[in-house]
Design a protein around this motif. Structure first.
Motif, short mmCIF file in Angstrom:
data_model
loop_
_atom_site.label_atom_id
_atom_site.label_comp_id
_atom_site.label_asym_id
_atom_site.label_seq_id
_atom_site.Cartn_x
_atom_site.Cartn_y
_atom_site.Cartn_z
N PHE A 110 2.95 6.82 -4.81
CA PHE A 110 2.91 7.07 -6.23
C PHE A 110 2.89 8.57 -6.56
CE2 PHE A 110 0.53 7.04 -10.36
CZ PHE A 110 1.54 6.44 -11.09
N SER B 33 -5.54 0.40 -4.89
CA SER B 33 -4.74 -0.11 -3.77
C SER B 33 -5.64 -0.48 -2.60
CB SER B 33 -3.70 0.92 -3.36
OG SER B 33 -4.16 1.72 -2.31
N VAL C 8 1.85 2.18 -3.49
CA VAL C 8 0.79 2.86 -4.24
C VAL C 8 0.59 4.28 -3.72
CG1 VAL C 8 -1.57 2.72 -5.03
CG2 VAL C 8 -0.28 0.64 -4.63
N ALA D 295 -5.39 5.09 -8.73
CA ALA D 295 -4.37 4.24 -8.11
C ALA D 295 -4.72 3.96 -6.66
CB ALA D 295 -3.00 4.90 -8.21
N ASN D 296 -5.17 4.99 -5.96
CA ASN D 296 -5.56 4.86 -4.57
C ASN D 296 -6.70 3.87 -4.41
OD1 ASN D 296 -5.04 6.25 -1.97
ND2 ASN D 296 -4.47 7.86 -3.40
N THR E 177 0.84 -1.21 0.00
CA THR E 177 0.00 0.00 0.00
C THR E 177 0.86 1.24 0.00
OG1 THR E 177 -0.35 -0.69 2.26
CG2 THR E 177 -2.30 -0.39 0.91
#
Lengths: 329, 332, 299, 330
Positions: free
Chosen positions: A262, A315, A259, A311-312, A256
């Protein structure tokens, strides 16, 4: 295990955040006093006839002053994949500009994230298992330092070193040799790889220590767990304890973290691109910022924000899926 | 005649803490007889758990076993546990001596299915045969159905987790089982069931059990012999029956009389023991219980502990063994 | 696994009145990481304060020759239009630290207030605050920073405000989760039973436990803000006429300092940022270790 | 008096201090629902020590916290001296707080490490006896510390919890709970984290202070022998319900509810050997209340069809003995 409620909350967060990003993106430019068409284009082309200005105004969607009307148009245009026209790269559209720059950034980001997370996890596993030793303390302190060095400074230093002392070893600017035409030839690909070594190395150098430290911290917390004592008592070889017990439990939070980091790495990539004149999104953003190309700045902001939101979301879902214990609210 | 399976001699385990070295075990000597249930009874800080961890060499930094010997008397000869190389130690653990821990909640790897945690162990010791059958067999011995194999630890209740860890402890057919407060975190009903399981398994598999507990009642209801620990040493060792009936050490006697039972007289105050245990960071001269003992006299301060006094098959570290118990009885 | 120790209270009773805070600070200073981090941070603070007094020249003085390497006259040489880099650097230290400290102040205040309130008073307030924080945390900071800086007037105040407004959500999250665990501790119930009002429980019973956490986070924010400001400046955003580490790097980059091998211009600000980062990490880790070890001793 | 007022206030019988009326406390987490209190109606007698015995998950701690207003019931009402404790106005709330206190299970986390012993012990005085000067409070605190066996009390005032042992901390907690002469004190497993040799001294202390200061005590424990020893009345809880209530000696000598019987038979006795066959694999953690019939029906050897469909209510079966069971043990 993913409950419907969990999915619903996460989705609503993502949507609300996206809406906020849209509103910021829409409102900020409109709050700036003055008509950008005059200020920007006139400085660029010195003189434009009035009918040309009218045309430009309609192209940029600036002719109707009602905010609500503009917002509607903005949303409609957005869903048609239209983010406006870039001032700097005029007459290219923002989407076009992003599309030509994006692959380079994706290449840098993808490669460096893969490398740094791999190195990060491996090194973190090692120093986490040996935590408390003198060597580990030293390495951890070094890593902490590395994580707080600005990306662009490291990039500049590398450039300095490779420009002056290790000359001609590695190219220090651009994405490929200017003498080559982009194509799928061995020479071109080789040139691309050579040009990306320094930017990727910079990104990895600054981002892997963060992953290592997260991994280390979760590993250290693992060390206190009774199931490690039991594993030891059971006579499981240390190598397997690290792998199947400690690291297996520690790697989830790290996943996590990768991500979540990121957004941070994206920013890092931008700086690195600027320093190495690498033709990615960061370079485009730099150009947009320095030339006050508002539509391009807005477009890039929107694109990155939406990417990070997605992306969040992924994840969160991934985490719930991977950890058998999770019974999230 | 005695046939010990474990002999511990002059064992010293120290914890290096910022406020000084804590001598958790002080020159401890003890024998564990083959096939018996030996209960180690003591209050917090008495060193009872440290002993269990020392035997399997699970003492981690800041702890350290500084001196002494632990000998495991195998059928094929003696093994000096403290002298084993790390690979040899790894092979030795669990196949010869296994352990059940107090914290049933946290001893199982949360991200692995139960069967995986068995198979790990079998693979580590290169055991052959049908793993699945073996897992089912020991789950059943511990009172669990085979459906448990496929479950994750968080899907089990506290009692079931403790049963899984018992099954795990038995799965490599060890000769000695160290049970470190295995029922302290459990409710009485489940506690009794688990204790009863341990007794049954012990008889079926011909195990030697070292049962570590703070609860004298629990200890005396399952153990053949009791070792009462105080300040890093056993102050009295003896058969459970005899020790309960006529405790020789004043500490044992006072501990027994301060226990609350379902028959305690509700109209009278409880018998108590004043003071606190000695600071293990400082060297202790003579008897460690002296500061709290109503029978203390100057001679106690110079009492040489090393030989100990034996009575029958037991052992006591006191210059006036049995006196306390006699006096308590006289008062009653 | 440590044996439980019975502290020998009756013997160690202190007759002299001694506050817990005294021994806390003294104890923390005993941690080597904390101490070295603190020393480095204090040294930079001192440099920042003394900067204007020890700078040999005005940072705006351009009367020197360009690209002079370090010498006794110019400890860090000169830049492309003949500024004394050393003077620029020591005065820039003050500005950079000031920006970092102000941002940290805003962040700490907002983050602590929101964290305390939403952690202690659960229910509707908590819900609203935390949903807001959740959403703010998802938006990537750097692009937002850039877009705000593009549209707002380029001054240090703008930079401070933007950074301050963007960095509190994370801190409030941290504080809140700590408050949530603290408020379940029995001593909080005991204080309520003893008749303490809600605010008294919050400030007298819970707040002292949060202090180390708040301090650590505040220091991290200082570093984060310095790096972010430098990053913005490097992108040509923010007040480029301001004398600080970020603008120093910006001008170095945009005037091709590398081509002139002017390492003396590039290295000091970056190294300082890295050093402050290391110091903050040492400070934080040390304090954390000490607090952990101390609460371990309490048990 | 209209009906609404009646729900908030009534004239209690002279010997009643706390009364629970149809109180439910339901915890929901994920898919599971947990009944910590399952329709409890029960009164605590003034001036007596009531002990509540139950296993983990029985709801005994919830019962204690709710009786002090530290937990809001999901439904139902709790009355203190005839007043509904969730409907008190500000001054009534103060009055309620000044008359009640609690001794917690963990003597380490129930004392704030940042507060001196004086601050901790005198907190109730500071809140409820505004007229007292600091030196008067110090005097009262030192006196109270002497009373709980921390003497000389004056020497303990300015030290911090970290230099005290577990037993000493628990004495400090007792001093704090009693310094303002409360009428009702809840003790939640006050000895479960202490060593055997310290337990007996703390129990003795509580017993003697109870005789001296004459408050009502709710003693919560999983330990049936200690509960029996300290209590005047005893209640046994199972999965959110009180299944048996009465004189402690009667209950422990001849339990009427099969669950109580199981608890007592499982209690370890010194020297009584546990035999290999005594295992039944009861695992009632799986059941979490909200059961239509009897909460113990799933394990009970005497179960009938009635037990599964109808909830047994507490009924008097002899002088000083109540049981919630359709076929109590003879």
């Amino acid at each position: 295990m993913i409950t419907r409620k969990y999915l619903a909350t996460r989705t609503s967060y993502a949507i609300v955040t996206a809406i906020i990003a849209l509103i910021i993106n829409f409102l900020l430019p409109r709050l700036v006093p003055g008509n950008p068409v005059y200020t920007i284009l006139l400085t660029k082309y010195h003189y434009l006839p009035p009918n040309q200005i009218k045309l430009l105004e309609s192209q940029f969607g600036l002719q109707n002053p009602s905010l609500w009307y503009q917002f509607q148009r903005y949303i409609i245009e957005l869903f048609h994949g239209n983010l406006g026209i870039s001032y700097y790269y005029y007459p290219s559209t923002v989407v076009n500009v992003i599309a030509t720059h994006l692959p380079w950034t994706l290449y840098l980001l993808g490669t460096s994230t893969a490398i740094s997370s791999l190195i990060g996890v491996i090194v973190g596993k090692y120093i986490g298992w040996h935590s408390g030793t003198r060597k580990e303390t030293f390495v951890s302190a070094l890593f902490m330092g590395l994580t707080s060095i600005p990306f662009f400074w490291i990039a500049v230093i590398f450039q300095l070193v490779f420009a002056l002392y290790l000359t001609n070893l590695l190219p220090i600017s651009g994405a490929f040799s200017v003498t080559l035409v982009p194509s799928f030839t061995a020479a071109f690909i080789l040139s691309v790889i050579k040009h990306s070594i320094l930017p990727i190395f910079t990104l990895v150098l600054v981002s892997f220590p963060g992953f290592s430290l997260t991994m280390r911290n979760t590993m250290v917390n693992q060390n206190r767990e009774d199931y490690l004592t039991l594993a030891k008592a059971k006579g499981i070889p240390e190598r397997l304890i690290v792998k199947n017990y400690a690291a297996r439990n520690a790697v989830l939070p790290v996943a996590t973290h990768i991500v979540l980091a990121f957004g941070y790495v994206v920013a890092g990539a931008f700086f690195v691109e600027v320093v190495f004149s690498y033709p990615g999104i960061g370079d485009a953003l730099y150009v947009a910022v320095t030339s006050l190309d508002y539509p391009l700045v807005d477009g890039i902001f929107l694109m990155i924000t939406l990417t990070v939101i997605i992306a969040n979301f992924i994840s969160d879902i991934l985490y719930a899926y991977l950890d058998p214990r999770v019974e999230l609210r | 005649m005695s046939f010990p399976i474990l002999s511990i001699r002059k064992l010293n385990t120290v914890f290096h803490t910022p406020s000084g070295d804590v001598n958790a075990l002080r020159d401890l000597s003890l024998e564990v007889e083959r096939g018996e249930v030996l209960a180690i009874v003591g209050e917090s800080g008495s060193g009872k758990s440290t002993l269990g961890f020392s035997i399997l060499r699970l003492i981690d930094s800041p702890g350290e076993i500084v001196s002494g010997s632990i000998t495991y008397h195998d059928k094929d000869g003696d093994v000096s546990i403290l002298d084993l190389s790390l690979p040899k130690l790894r092979e030795f653990r669990w196949v010869n001596i296994s352990m059940i821990f107090q914290s049933a909640m946290n001893v199982l790897n949360p991200v692995a299915r139960i069967e995986r945690q068995f198979i790990d162990t079998f693979e580590a010791h290169n055991l052959g045969g049908d793993y699945q059958a073996r897992i089912e067999k020991y789950l059943q011995i511990a009172g669990l159905g085979k459906q448990v194999k496929k479950m994750y630890p968080h899907e089990l209740s506290g009692g079931m987790k403790q049963r899984v860890s018992i099954a795990l402890a038995l799965s490599c057919e060890p000769s000695v089982l160290i049970a470190d407060e295995p029922t302290t975190a459990l409710d009485v009903v489940v506690q009794k069931e688990i204790l009863s399981s341990i007794i049954k398994i012990k008889e079926e598999l011909n195990l030697t059990v070292m049962f570590i507990t703070h609860d004298l009642s629990v200890a005396s209801s399952i153990a053949d012999r009791l070792a009462i620990f105080y300040a890093g040493r056993p102050v009295e060792v003896g058969s459970a029956e005899k020790l309960l009936k006529s405790p020789q050490h004043p500490y044992t006697a006072m501990l027994l009389s301060s226990m609350i039972s379902l028959n305690t007289n509700r109209d009278a105050f409880l018998k108590t023991m004043g003071g606190t245990p000695p600071d293990l960071r400082k060297p202790i001269q003579g008897c460690s219980f002296m500061s709290r003992c109503p029978l203390a006299e100057p001679a106690c301060g110079t009492y040489d502990l090393s030989p100990g006094k034996s009575y029958g098959e037991g052992y006591v570290e006191c210059i006036h063994p049995g006196r306390m118990a006699r006096e308590v009885e006289a008062v009653d | 696994m440590l044996p439980e120790l019975e502290p020998l209270a009756s013997k160690s009773l202190k007759t002299k009145k001694q506050t817990d805070e005294d021994s806390f600070i003294r104890g923390a200073l005993g941690n080597r990481k904390f101490l070295s981090g603190l020393i480095i941070l204090l040294a930079f603070t001192l440099l920042g304060i003394l900067g204007p007094f020890i700078a040999p020249y005005s940072p705006y003085n351009t009367s020197f020759q360009s690209w002079l390497p370090p010498s006794s006259a110019h400890l860090l040489g000169t830049d492309y239009i003949g500024h004394d880099v050393y003077s620029w650097f020591v005065i820039g230290t003050g500005t950079s630290l000031f920006v970092g400290a102000t941002v940290s102040l805003i962040t700490t205040f907002l983050g602590t207030a929101v964290g305390l309130i939403s952690g202690y008073y659960s229910g509707a307030i908590d819900n609203i605050l935390m949903r807001t924080v959740d959403v703010l945390l998802i938006i990537p900071t750097f692009p937002l920073l850039v877009i705000l800086a593009v549209y707002l007037p380029p001054t240090n105040t703008t930079t401070i405000l933007i950074l301050g407004m963007l960095s509190w959500p994370f801190m409030s999250r941290v504080i809140r989760s700590q408050v949530l665990t603290l408020k379940e501790r029995p001593f909080v119930n005991a204080a309520k039973l003893s008749g303490y009002s809600g605010s008294k429980v919050l400030f007298k019973e819970i707040f002292p436990h949060l202090l180390p956490l708040i301090i650590i986070n505040a220091v991290y924010v200082v570093v984060g803000a310095i790096v972010a400001q430098a990053g913005l400046a490097f992108f040509g955003l923010g007040d480029l006429s301001s004398v600080n580490w970020g603008t120093s790097l910006y001008w170095a980059q945009s005037s091709d300092a590398i081509v002139y091998n002017a390492w003396w211009w590039i290295v000091p600000p970056g190294l300082s940022i890295a050093l402050i980062g290391i110091a903050a990490n040492l400070f934080g880790t040390g304090l954390n270790e000490y607090v952990g070890q101390r609460s371990g001793e309490v048990r | 008096m209209n009906r609404r007022q009646r729900a908030e206030e009534y004239a209690p019988p002279p010997d009643e201090i706390i009364s629970f009326r149809n109180v439910n406390k339901i915890y929901k987490s994920g898919h599971s629902t947990n009944y910590a209190m399952d329709d409890i109606s029960f009164s605590i007698t003034k001036g007596k020590t009531l002990s509540i015995v139950g296993e983990s998950g029985s709801g005994k701690t919830t019962f204690g916290l709710a009786s002090l207003g530290l937990l809001e019931p999901t439904s139902g009402h709790i009355y203190f001296q005839g007043k509904n404790i969730s409907k008190l106005n500000k001054s009534q709330q103060r009055d309620f707080r000044s008359k009640t206190h609690m001794i917690f299970q963990d003597p380490y986390s129930s004392l704030n490490p940042y507060d001196s012993i004086f601050t901790t012990v005198s907190a109730p005085l500071e809140s409820f006896q505004k007229g007292l000067s600091r030196s008067e409070r110090r005097g009262r605190a030192a006196e109270m510390l002497d009373k709980v066996g921390l003497s000389p009390g004056i020497e303990f005032l300015d030290i911090y919890p970290k230099s005290l042992s577990g037993g000493q901390r628990q004495r400090v907690a007792i001093a704090r709970s009693l310094i303002n002469d409360p009428e009702f004190v809840v003790a939640d497993e006050p000895t479960s984290m202490l060593d055997v040799s310290i337990t007996s001294t703390v129990i003795n202390l509580m017993k003697s202070l109870k005789n001296e200061l004459n408050f009502t005590m709710l003693y919560i424990s999983h330990e049936i022998a200690t509960s029996r020893y300290i209590a005047d009345d005893m209640a046994v809880m199972n999965l959110g319900r009180i299944v048996e209530y009465g004189n402690p000696d009667e209950i422990t000598k001849s339990p009427k509810h099969p669950y109580t019987d199981l608890l007592i038979r499982s209690y370890p006795r010194a020297g009584v050997r546990i035999l290999p066959g005594e295992e039944r694999h009861t695992d009632y953690n799986v059941y979490n209340g909200g059961i239509k019939g009897c909460t113990f029906a799933h394990t009970c050897p005497f179960k009938t069809s009635e037990c599964e469909t109808t909830k047994p209510e507490l009924r008097k079966i002899s002088h000083e003995h109540w049981v919630a069971c359709f076929h109590p043990i003879n």
